[in-house]
Design an enzyme around this catalytic site. Sequence first.
Site, PDB file in Angstrom:
ATOM      1  CD  GLU A 231      -2.303  -8.220   2.827  1.00 20.41           C
ATOM      2  OE1 GLU A 231      -2.765  -7.149   3.218  1.00 20.41           O
ATOM      3  OE2 GLU A 231      -1.095  -8.511   2.923  1.00 20.41           O
TER       4      GLU A 231
ATOM      5  CG  HIS B 105      -0.066  -1.908  -3.697  1.00 22.10           C
ATOM      6  ND1 HIS B 105      -1.375  -2.062  -4.088  1.00 22.10           N
ATOM      7  CD2 HIS B 105       0.037  -2.512  -2.487  1.00 22.10           C
ATOM      8  CE1 HIS B 105      -2.030  -2.724  -3.133  1.00 22.10           C
ATOM      9  NE2 HIS B 105      -1.204  -3.001  -2.166  1.00 22.10           N
TER      10      HIS B 105
ATOM     11  NE  ARG C 203       1.294  -6.255  -2.787  1.00 20.61           N
ATOM     12  CZ  ARG C 203       1.632  -5.789  -1.638  1.00 20.61           C
ATOM     13  NH1 ARG C 203       2.761  -5.123  -1.528  1.00 20.61           N
ATOM     14  NH2 ARG C 203       0.881  -5.949  -0.604  1.00 20.61           N
TER      15      ARG C 203
ATOM     16  CG  HIS D 146       3.612  -0.657  -2.224  1.00 14.06           C
ATOM     17  ND1 HIS D 146       2.899   0.216  -1.439  1.00 14.06           N
ATOM     18  CD2 HIS D 146       3.592  -1.856  -1.567  1.00 14.06           C
ATOM     19  CE1 HIS D 146       2.467  -0.414  -0.350  1.00 14.06           C
ATOM     20  NE2 HIS D 146       2.888  -1.662  -0.400  1.00 14.06           N
TER      21      HIS D 146
ATOM     22  NE  ARG E 141       6.859  -5.687   0.449  1.00 10.13           N
ATOM     23  CZ  ARG E 141       5.715  -5.288   1.004  1.00 10.13           C
ATOM     24  NH1 ARG E 141       5.293  -5.843   2.117  1.00 10.13           N
ATOM     25  NH2 ARG E 141       5.002  -4.344   0.451  1.00 10.13           N
TER      26      ARG E 141
HETATM   27  P1  FAD Z   1      10.009   3.595   7.477  1.00  6.32           P
HETATM   28  O1  FAD Z   1       8.849   3.236   8.301  1.00  6.32           O
HETATM   29  O2  FAD Z   1       9.738   4.145   6.114  1.00  6.32           O
HETATM   30  O3  FAD Z   1      10.847   4.656   8.305  1.00  6.32           O
HETATM   31  C1  FAD Z   1      11.948   5.320   7.738  1.00  6.32           C
HETATM   32  C2  FAD Z   1      12.508   6.265   8.778  1.00  6.32           C
HETATM   33  O4  FAD Z   1      13.789   6.728   8.345  1.00  6.32           O
HETATM   34  C3  FAD Z   1      11.671   7.517   9.012  1.00  6.32           C
HETATM   35  O5  FAD Z   1      11.665   7.799  10.385  1.00  6.32           O
HETATM   36  C4  FAD Z   1      12.444   8.598   8.267  1.00  6.32           C
HETATM   37  O6  FAD Z   1      12.278   9.897   8.803  1.00  6.32           O
HETATM   38  C5  FAD Z   1      13.865   8.124   8.500  1.00  6.32           C
HETATM   39  N1  FAD Z   1      14.832   8.635   7.527  1.00  6.32           N
HETATM   40  C6  FAD Z   1      14.909   8.375   6.204  1.00  6.32           C
HETATM   41  N2  FAD Z   1      15.951   9.012   5.670  1.00  6.32           N
HETATM   42  C7  FAD Z   1      16.546   9.702   6.672  1.00  6.32           C
HETATM   43  C8  FAD Z   1      17.647  10.572   6.748  1.00  6.32           C
HETATM   44  N3  FAD Z   1      18.397  10.895   5.678  1.00  6.32           N
HETATM   45  N4  FAD Z   1      17.970  11.119   7.946  1.00  6.32           N
HETATM   46  C9  FAD Z   1      17.234  10.847   9.054  1.00  6.32           C
HETATM   47  N5  FAD Z   1      16.173  10.019   9.035  1.00  6.32           N
HETATM   48  C10 FAD Z   1      15.838   9.456   7.855  1.00  6.32           C
HETATM   49  N6  FAD Z   1       4.117  -3.675   4.763  1.00  6.32           N
HETATM   50  C11 FAD Z   1       3.540  -4.697   5.402  1.00  6.32           C
HETATM   51  O7  FAD Z   1       4.224  -5.620   5.854  1.00  6.32           O
HETATM   52  N7  FAD Z   1       2.183  -4.726   5.574  1.00  6.32           N
HETATM   53  C12 FAD Z   1       1.364  -3.735   5.110  1.00  6.32           C
HETATM   54  O8  FAD Z   1       0.165  -3.783   5.292  1.00  6.32           O
HETATM   55  C13 FAD Z   1       1.955  -2.656   4.409  1.00  6.32           C
HETATM   56  N8  FAD Z   1       1.193  -1.666   3.896  1.00  6.32           N
HETATM   57  C14 FAD Z   1       1.800  -0.573   3.342  1.00  6.32           C
HETATM   58  C15 FAD Z   1       1.024   0.497   2.900  1.00  6.32           C
HETATM   59  C16 FAD Z   1       1.627   1.632   2.409  1.00  6.32           C
HETATM   60  C17 FAD Z   1       0.789   2.790   1.944  1.00  6.32           C
HETATM   61  C18 FAD Z   1       3.043   1.705   2.318  1.00  6.32           C
HETATM   62  C19 FAD Z   1       3.716   2.935   1.792  1.00  6.32           C
HETATM   63  C20 FAD Z   1       3.814   0.621   2.717  1.00  6.32           C
HETATM   64  C21 FAD Z   1       3.204  -0.516   3.223  1.00  6.32           C
HETATM   65  N9  FAD Z   1       3.973  -1.607   3.643  1.00  6.32           N
HETATM   66  C22 FAD Z   1       3.363  -2.653   4.276  1.00  6.32           C
HETATM   67  C23 FAD Z   1       5.421  -1.568   3.607  1.00  6.32           C
HETATM   68  C24 FAD Z   1       5.943  -1.189   5.003  1.00  6.32           C
HETATM   69  O9  FAD Z   1       5.087  -0.223   5.579  1.00  6.32           O
HETATM   70  C25 FAD Z   1       7.338  -0.620   4.950  1.00  6.32           C
HETATM   71  O10 FAD Z   1       8.172  -1.425   4.176  1.00  6.32           O
HETATM   72  C26 FAD Z   1       7.926  -0.549   6.355  1.00  6.32           C
HETATM   73  O11 FAD Z   1       7.064   0.179   7.191  1.00  6.32           O
HETATM   74  C27 FAD Z   1       9.294   0.103   6.330  1.00  6.32           C
HETATM   75  O12 FAD Z   1       9.676   0.337   7.650  1.00  6.32           O
HETATM   76  P2  FAD Z   1      11.106   0.938   7.945  1.00  6.32           P
HETATM   77  O13 FAD Z   1      11.198   1.059   9.414  1.00  6.32           O
HETATM   78  O14 FAD Z   1      12.125   0.180   7.207  1.00  6.32           O
HETATM   79  O15 FAD Z   1      11.043   2.405   7.284  1.00  6.32           O
HETATM   80  C1  SIN Z   2      -1.569  -3.611   1.440  1.00  8.81           C
HETATM   81  O1  SIN Z   2      -2.227  -3.443   2.443  1.00  8.81           O
HETATM   82  O2  SIN Z   2      -2.013  -3.920   0.333  1.00  8.81           O
HETATM   83  C2  SIN Z   2      -0.113  -3.447   1.545  1.00  8.81           C
HETATM   84  C3  SIN Z   2       0.444  -4.675   2.091  1.00  8.81           C
HETATM   85  C4  SIN Z   2       1.914  -4.679   1.886  1.00  8.81           C
HETATM   86  O3  SIN Z   2       2.461  -3.797   1.222  1.00  8.81           O
HETATM   87  O4  SIN Z   2       2.518  -5.613   2.385  1.00  8.81           O
END
Ligand code: FAD
Ligand code: SIN
Length: 536
Positions: free
Chosen positions: A118, A243, A289, A350, A385
Amino acid sequence: MSERVEADVVVVGSGAAGLTAALNLAAAGRQVLVLSKADISAGSTSWAQGGIAAVLDEGDTFESHIEDTMVAGAGLNDRRTVEYVVENAAPAIERLAALGVPFNPGETVSERWHLTREGGHSARRIVHVDDATGWAVQKALEKAALASPNIRFLPGQVAIDIITERHAVDQGFANRRAMGLYALDRESGRVRRLLARAVVLATGGASRVYRFSTNPDGSTGDGIAMAWRAGCRVSNMEFNQFHPTCLYHSQVKNFLITEAVRGEGGILRLPDGTAFMANHDDRLELAPRDVVARAIDAEMKRLGLPHVLLDMTHLGAAFIEQHFPTIVKRLRELGVDPVTQPIPVVPAAHYSCGGVLVDLQGRTDLSGLYAVGEVTQSGLHGANRLASNSLLECLVFGASVADTILGSFEATLPPADVRPWDESRVTSSDEEVVVTHNWDELRRFMWDYVGIVRTDRRLERAGHRVALLRQEIADYYGNFRVTPDLLELRNLVEVADLIVRSAQARKESRGLHYTTDYPGLSDPPRDTILYPGLAG
Ligand code: FAD
Ligand code: SIN
């Protein structure tokens, strides 16, 4: 009287960060409550496509992954954090594999897993499950957590605010600390008190503060706003990552086209077929990015285009269908065949690089309050990032937060007796339109004035509007019964204020913060740190 539920630890969030912390706490015998504000799988984790970065190839080195992370972060990363995460990446991937995540196998005998590439990575180092890595990770973590007798899931609970000593019945209670939180139960409409010796915020990012975003609806910065209101510092909020390649479509606004498409040879083109990245950066499509998003933005503005094109037709049907099955299926449903047609794409908000300031143990400024994952500013990402470092941060810090809590658990006091939620002075709203109107207005001006390219004038305009909305939403919050939408809006406007103030404080262009008023870099590089005592 609001219901009172007690556990050893409350984890707010059931994505990669929250579930990793919960599993590690539960494995040591602690009783853990895991909240999510909607369905358990509804966070960004499930949507992740590309994969997880780790040094797994014999030709790759920690130093190279560290260097790539710091180059993308434009000098603002904390080297200790970067080293810690990079060095703990391979064991984190092993733990996921042991939980059953079916990473794509390698294509040669010496390669255990297939490693994709990537932007910003100088080596192939991204393990993945086709182009739907996040879903596989989420499901494996959920399965393990559901099987644990020490973890209790509470879906449909919207955390409102952290309970601290200020909410204790006995106000003589002196020590500043977190003791749980108030949360709205969607089904009953009642506010519960969830009490514990430690609270872990794993609430994800805030990219839904922008009109166009790749994120699910719930990315409204709740954890950042809650920690800020509880007196914690937040940092680097101006660095919201856009993104480069979100699908441009009249109905579907937040479908990502993974960076791995460019990693495997996809080319960005203008509508007439001209490839344009060579005019912007020597690294072409594999530049970090921020560079690619700005290049697309500049071409769209220069030519008045609604989108550009991402072309992988030259990669051949077999390769495309094998590597990107989820994207192919979804695009075909929407009438675009990526095997024969270039994909219309635009940049979209993103990832939040800034957030609640934490140390290497995941501790915030408030005793008993921890944070992990996208909600934090841990020093890993700096001003931008590096792709696929985010899930990795959730996994590594999820484990270290659990270790920290376990290490000090016995010495921590149980929660005090705290006041129930007070609803005596509020009524049900008769004007829900205020919430929807303010919601739209906020996202629109954040997109227009605090987006990919900024100026002092635009930030000033945004600042005025944020101030008006903040006042209006605070009045509304003070008078009416809370609803999930109102709570999210209250947090969004708080986060918008933090972003605008951080952007105004940075008088230079660095990483994701680009302003035409200060195009150069200032020396030395500095984090933006906002102190809650100075909140407006
Ligand atoms: P999340 O997975 O967003 O979980 C948040 C949780 O908090 C949820 O359960 C939600 O319900 C809960 N929550 C929020 N507010 C409250 C509240 N007030 N009360 C109760 N619960 C609450 N990263 C990579 O490293 N590789 C990738 O390939 C990649 N691809 C991506 C593609 C997309 C489309 C997106 C959107 C992001 C991508 N990212 C990627 C980034 C990565 O997915 C996220 O940064 C990561 O998953 C965040 O995880 P987290 O556990 O911090 O939060
Ligand atoms: C992607 O698959 O392009 C997202 C990867 C990331 O957000 O780290």
